[in-house]
Scaffold this motif. Structure first.
Motif, PDB file in Angstrom:
ATOM      1  N   ALA A   1      77.333  31.124  60.071  1.00 32.57           N
ATOM      2  CA  ALA A   1      76.014  30.493  60.053  1.00 32.57           C
ATOM      3  C   ALA A   1      74.923  31.421  59.537  1.00 32.57           C
ATOM      4  O   ALA A   1      73.750  31.048  59.514  1.00 32.57           O
ATOM      5  CB  ALA A   1      75.650  29.995  61.459  1.00 32.57           C
ATOM      6  N   GLY A   2      75.301  32.627  59.107  1.00 32.61           N
ATOM      7  CA  GLY A   2      74.308  33.614  58.690  1.00 32.61           C
ATOM      8  C   GLY A   2      73.511  33.181  57.477  1.00 32.61           C
ATOM      9  O   GLY A   2      73.950  32.366  56.671  1.00 32.61           O
ATOM     10  N   MET A   3      72.343  33.786  57.339  1.00 32.21           N
ATOM     11  CA  MET A   3      71.420  33.429  56.264  1.00 32.21           C
ATOM     12  C   MET A   3      71.656  34.235  54.987  1.00 32.21           C
ATOM     13  O   MET A   3      71.192  33.860  53.921  1.00 32.21           O
ATOM     14  CB  MET A   3      69.973  33.654  56.730  1.00 32.21           C
ATOM     15  CG  MET A   3      69.632  33.003  58.066  1.00 32.21           C
ATOM     16  SD  MET A   3      69.531  31.214  57.976  1.00 32.21           S
ATOM     17  CE  MET A   3      67.907  31.020  57.239  1.00 32.21           C
ATOM     18  N   GLY A   4      72.347  35.380  55.095  1.00 30.52           N
ATOM     19  CA  GLY A   4      72.622  36.197  53.908  1.00 30.52           C
ATOM     20  C   GLY A   4      71.371  36.762  53.272  1.00 30.52           C
ATOM     21  O   GLY A   4      71.259  36.815  52.044  1.00 30.52           O
ATOM     22  N   SER A   5      70.438  37.242  54.112  1.00 28.70           N
ATOM     23  CA  SER A   5      69.148  37.686  53.587  1.00 28.70           C
ATOM     24  C   SER A   5      69.284  38.895  52.668  1.00 28.70           C
ATOM     25  O   SER A   5      68.621  38.973  51.623  1.00 28.70           O
ATOM     26  CB  SER A   5      68.181  38.003  54.736  1.00 28.70           C
ATOM     27  OG  SER A   5      68.760  38.944  55.627  1.00 28.70           O
TER      28      SER A   5
ATOM     29  N   TYR B   1      72.046  39.754  51.081  1.00 27.62           N
ATOM     30  CA  TYR B   1      72.935  39.412  49.966  1.00 27.62           C
ATOM     31  C   TYR B   1      72.231  38.520  48.946  1.00 27.62           C
ATOM     32  O   TYR B   1      72.570  38.521  47.768  1.00 27.62           O
ATOM     33  CB  TYR B   1      74.185  38.714  50.511  1.00 27.62           C
ATOM     34  CG  TYR B   1      75.256  38.473  49.471  1.00 27.62           C
ATOM     35  CD1 TYR B   1      75.974  39.533  48.926  1.00 27.62           C
ATOM     36  CD2 TYR B   1      75.566  37.182  49.040  1.00 27.62           C
ATOM     37  CE1 TYR B   1      76.970  39.321  47.987  1.00 27.62           C
ATOM     38  CE2 TYR B   1      76.561  36.959  48.107  1.00 27.62           C
ATOM     39  CZ  TYR B   1      77.246  38.030  47.578  1.00 27.62           C
ATOM     40  OH  TYR B   1      78.236  37.819  46.650  1.00 27.62           O
ATOM     41  N   GLY B   2      71.283  37.730  49.427  1.00 26.64           N
ATOM     42  CA  GLY B   2      70.543  36.864  48.525  1.00 26.64           C
ATOM     43  C   GLY B   2      71.227  35.559  48.221  1.00 26.64           C
ATOM     44  O   GLY B   2      70.998  34.952  47.168  1.00 26.64           O
ATOM     45  N   GLY B   3      72.093  35.094  49.148  1.00 28.81           N
ATOM     46  CA  GLY B   3      72.797  33.833  48.936  1.00 28.81           C
ATOM     47  C   GLY B   3      73.778  33.577  50.053  1.00 28.81           C
ATOM     48  O   GLY B   3      73.869  34.337  51.018  1.00 28.81           O
ATOM     49  N   ILE B   4      74.528  32.488  49.917  1.00 30.00           N
ATOM     50  CA  ILE B   4      75.496  32.101  50.947  1.00 30.00           C
ATOM     51  C   ILE B   4      76.802  32.830  50.659  1.00 30.00           C
ATOM     52  O   ILE B   4      77.731  32.293  50.046  1.00 30.00           O
ATOM     53  CB  ILE B   4      75.681  30.570  50.957  1.00 30.00           C
ATOM     54  CG1 ILE B   4      74.335  29.873  51.119  1.00 30.00           C
ATOM     55  CG2 ILE B   4      76.614  30.152  52.094  1.00 30.00           C
ATOM     56  CD1 ILE B   4      74.401  28.371  50.981  1.00 30.00           C
ATOM     57  N   LYS B   5      76.887  34.067  51.118  1.00 29.85           N
ATOM     58  CA  LYS B   5      78.043  34.898  50.768  1.00 29.85           C
ATOM     59  C   LYS B   5      79.327  34.392  51.403  1.00 29.85           C
ATOM     60  O   LYS B   5      80.419  34.651  50.880  1.00 29.85           O
ATOM     61  CB  LYS B   5      77.792  36.352  51.177  1.00 29.85           C
ATOM     62  CG  LYS B   5      77.475  36.575  52.641  1.00 29.85           C
ATOM     63  CD  LYS B   5      77.166  38.036  52.897  1.00 29.85           C
ATOM     64  CE  LYS B   5      76.708  38.276  54.327  1.00 29.85           C
ATOM     65  NZ  LYS B   5      76.437  39.704  54.593  1.00 29.85           N
ATOM     66  N   GLN B   6      79.225  33.637  52.516  1.00 25.54           N
ATOM     67  CA  GLN B   6      80.442  33.146  53.158  1.00 25.54           C
ATOM     68  C   GLN B   6      81.186  32.127  52.298  1.00 25.54           C
ATOM     69  O   GLN B   6      82.369  31.867  52.531  1.00 25.54           O
ATOM     70  CB  GLN B   6      80.138  32.564  54.549  1.00 25.54           C
ATOM     71  CG  GLN B   6      79.040  31.520  54.615  1.00 25.54           C
ATOM     72  CD  GLN B   6      77.679  32.119  54.926  1.00 25.54           C
ATOM     73  OE1 GLN B   6      77.270  33.076  54.276  1.00 25.54           O
ATOM     74  NE2 GLN B   6      76.987  31.561  55.907  1.00 25.54           N
ATOM     75  N   LEU B   7      80.509  31.559  51.292  1.00 22.72           N
ATOM     76  CA  LEU B   7      81.149  30.604  50.390  1.00 22.72           C
ATOM     77  C   LEU B   7      81.278  31.132  48.965  1.00 22.72           C
ATOM     78  O   LEU B   7      81.750  30.425  48.080  1.00 22.72           O
ATOM     79  CB  LEU B   7      80.379  29.276  50.387  1.00 22.72           C
ATOM     80  CG  LEU B   7      80.385  28.486  51.701  1.00 22.72           C
ATOM     81  CD1 LEU B   7      79.569  27.214  51.565  1.00 22.72           C
ATOM     82  CD2 LEU B   7      81.805  28.170  52.143  1.00 22.72           C
TER      83      LEU B   7
ATOM     84  N   GLU C   1      73.354  22.281  57.684  1.00 25.18           N
ATOM     85  CA  GLU C   1      73.190  22.034  56.247  1.00 25.18           C
ATOM     86  C   GLU C   1      74.360  22.566  55.419  1.00 25.18           C
ATOM     87  O   GLU C   1      74.482  22.234  54.232  1.00 25.18           O
ATOM     88  CB  GLU C   1      71.870  22.636  55.740  1.00 25.18           C
ATOM     89  CG  GLU C   1      71.708  24.124  55.943  1.00 25.18           C
ATOM     90  CD  GLU C   1      70.960  24.469  57.218  1.00 25.18           C
ATOM     91  OE1 GLU C   1      70.253  25.502  57.224  1.00 25.18           O
ATOM     92  OE2 GLU C   1      71.070  23.705  58.213  1.00 25.18           O
ATOM     93  N   LEU C   2      75.236  23.377  56.028  1.00 28.65           N
ATOM     94  CA  LEU C   2      76.400  23.891  55.305  1.00 28.65           C
ATOM     95  C   LEU C   2      77.657  23.063  55.531  1.00 28.65           C
ATOM     96  O   LEU C   2      78.674  23.296  54.871  1.00 28.65           O
ATOM     97  CB  LEU C   2      76.678  25.343  55.736  1.00 28.65           C
ATOM     98  CG  LEU C   2      75.615  26.391  55.410  1.00 28.65           C
ATOM     99  CD1 LEU C   2      76.053  27.749  55.946  1.00 28.65           C
ATOM    100  CD2 LEU C   2      75.352  26.466  53.919  1.00 28.65           C
TER     101      LEU C   2
END
Length: 306
Positions: free
Chosen positions: A10-14, A16-22, A55-56
């Motif tokens: 559920a992390g925001m990836g601040s 990383y600058g994006g949805i790194k889990q996907l 939202e994910l």
């Protein structure tokens, strides 16, 4: 009973600058989660619960449900800002979730067996899943939990500081303390070819860490009774931090209190295996090369899900 795998996604990836889990890291577009799932299924896990933001959900369902059909039971838990927050606190002013401990609590109603918890953006290796899967399937002590510890020298990024749970153990590899250090890095030196010392930075200065210091990469194993303790602790934490929008309730906080109150213990399985993950966008090329190498040397088949 086959154990359950909870994936913190559920992390925001601040940073990383994006949805790194996907994001795609494998040679055929695999996510890091794909490798964790592949290793978990081989280690005997029977269910996976993705802990995500609402939202994910559609994206996670589209990516993972087709490839996991018939291989492992799949469920989703939503980490909402107000889940398990005491109602008398009203509307809490926050823009990000409450942290890893709160995320784990959000999977309480989805988890009926002993379970492991991992990050979505970390690669742990097959050995870690095998050791944890064996522990969760065969250890009958309801108050004994576990974690996989990695050497801090193997968990750093070349592109900035990282957050790690720094562990101390007794002579029997039982955890005595785990403290979240949010700014760990290797201090550069001027001597060519010489590695700098590893330190963590706090308000009062820098503290050195031995390279083989065990750290938590959020690979935990719990018996289901931990949920009751977690809910009690979180409600106390939420009341104390209702006016702090950046406060985070970490899994190490839960484990530390269990140890200090003698209500639980935690075995540390020390891993010398390769770990890698993504904190910064600059980490991505290195991680992609690492996965390609693991396919090339036969650690993983060309197609994970064929």
């Amino acid at each position: 009973m086959k154990p359950t795998l909870l994936i913190l996604a559920a992390g925001m990836g601040s940073r990383y600058g994006g949805i790194k889990q996907l994001d795609q890291f494998g040679p055929h577009g695999e996510t890091i989660i794909d490798y964790s799932l592949y290793d978990a299924i081989r280690a005997g896990f029977g269910k996976v619960v993705f802990i995500i933001r609402q939202e994910l959900r559609a994206d996670f369902e589209a990516i993972f449900l087709p490839k996991l059909a018939g291989k492992i039971e799949v469920d989703f838990a939503i980490q909402a800002l107000f889940s398990y927050v005491p109602k008398e606190l009203g509307t809490v002013q926050r823009t990000k979730p409450w942290g890893t401990g709160h995320a784990m609590l959000c999977a309480k109603d989805h988890t009926q067996t002993p379970f492991a918890v991992i990050n979505a953006d970390d690669f742990y290796g097959a050995e870690a899943f095998q050791v944890m899967g064996d522990f969760l399937q065969h250890d009958t002590n309801d108050t004994l939990h576990a974690m996989v510890g990695y050497q801090v020298k193997n968990t750093l990024s070349d592109f900035g500081s990282v957050s790690r749970g720094v562990c101390a153990t007794d002579d029997h590899d039982n955890l005595t303390s785990v403290i979240e250090r949010t700014k760990i890095y290797r201090k550069p030196v001027d001597t060519e070819g010489q590695e700098g010392i590893i330190v963590y930075e706090e308000a009062d200065g820098l503290t050195p860490l031995a390279p083989d210091t065990p750290v938590s990469m959020n690979f935990w194993g719990f018996k289901t009774g931990v949920f009751e303790h977690t809910q009690q602790q979180f409600e106390v934490y939420a009341r104390a931090n209702v006016d702090n929008p950046k406060a985070e309730f970490y899994i190490p906080t839960i484990v530390t209190q269990l140890i200090q109150t003698n209500e639980g213990a935690c075995r540390v399985f020390r891993s010398h295996s390769e770990w890698f993950g993504v904190t910064y966008p600059e980490d991505k090329p290195t991680v992609k090369k690492s996965f390609q190498r693991l396919h090339d040397n036969g650690t993983y088949p060309d197609q994970l899900w064929s």
